[in-house]
Design a protein around this motif. Structure first.
Motif, PDB file in Angstrom:
ATOM      1  N   PHE A 129     -12.484  10.874  29.456  1.00  0.00           N
ATOM      2  CA  PHE A 129     -11.794  11.676  28.451  1.00  0.00           C
ATOM      3  C   PHE A 129     -10.781  10.851  27.660  1.00  0.00           C
ATOM      4  N   ALA A 130     -10.202   9.838  28.283  1.00  0.00           N
ATOM      5  CA  ALA A 130      -9.288   8.952  27.564  1.00  0.00           C
ATOM      6  C   ALA A 130     -10.035   8.184  26.473  1.00  0.00           C
ATOM      7  N   VAL A 131     -11.253   7.749  26.772  1.00  0.00           N
ATOM      8  CA  VAL A 131     -12.070   7.066  25.761  1.00  0.00           C
ATOM      9  C   VAL A 131     -12.372   8.027  24.612  1.00  0.00           C
ATOM     10  N   ALA A 132     -12.776   9.242  24.936  1.00  0.00           N
ATOM     11  CA  ALA A 132     -13.106  10.225  23.899  1.00  0.00           C
ATOM     12  C   ALA A 132     -11.894  10.502  23.009  1.00  0.00           C
ATOM     13  N   ASP A 133     -10.741  10.685  23.619  1.00  0.00           N
ATOM     14  CA  ASP A 133      -9.525  10.955  22.846  1.00  0.00           C
ATOM     15  C   ASP A 133      -9.141   9.765  21.975  1.00  0.00           C
ATOM     16  N   ALA A 134      -9.180   8.558  22.554  1.00  0.00           N
ATOM     17  CA  ALA A 134      -8.813   7.354  21.803  1.00  0.00           C
ATOM     18  C   ALA A 134      -9.785   7.123  20.646  1.00  0.00           C
ATOM     19  N   PHE A 135     -11.053   7.421  20.868  1.00  0.00           N
ATOM     20  CA  PHE A 135     -12.029   7.261  19.795  1.00  0.00           C
ATOM     21  C   PHE A 135     -11.733   8.207  18.637  1.00  0.00           C
TER      22      PHE A 135
END
Length: 88
Positions: free
Chosen positions: A39-45
């Motif tokens: 989810f951190a990757v999704a948010d950062a993207f």
């Protein structure tokens, strides 16, 4: 307040690296560390993509998917292809 795309890109890169570390140290199927990193990757993207658009009017060719179960989508697409339009 807009975010500099370079800063957002660095955050995305860091999130991807942390996801790799979490995935390589996975402790089972439902490892909360891997899920949090995902989810951190999704948010950062999303932050990066938004900042890129705000700054330069550009987007990436990527998108965050909401539904992981693509099998249903493929079946729906096949069913749609089988439908025939009948005109009176």
């Amino acid at each position: 307040m807009s975010i500099d795309p370079r800063v957002a890109l660095q955050s995305l890169t860091t999130a991807l690296e942390e996801h790799l570390i979490a995935a390589s140290a996975r402790r089972g199927e439902g490892d909360p560390t891997v899920e949090a990193a995902f989810f951190a990757v999704a948010d950062a993207f999303e932050v990066y993509d938004d900042s890129l658009y705000e700054a330069y009017g550009e987007v990436t060719p990527l998108e965050v998917i909401d539904d992981v179960d693509d099998d249903d989508d493929e079946e729906d697409a096949e069913e749609d292809e089988d439908l025939e339009i009948v005109q009176d």
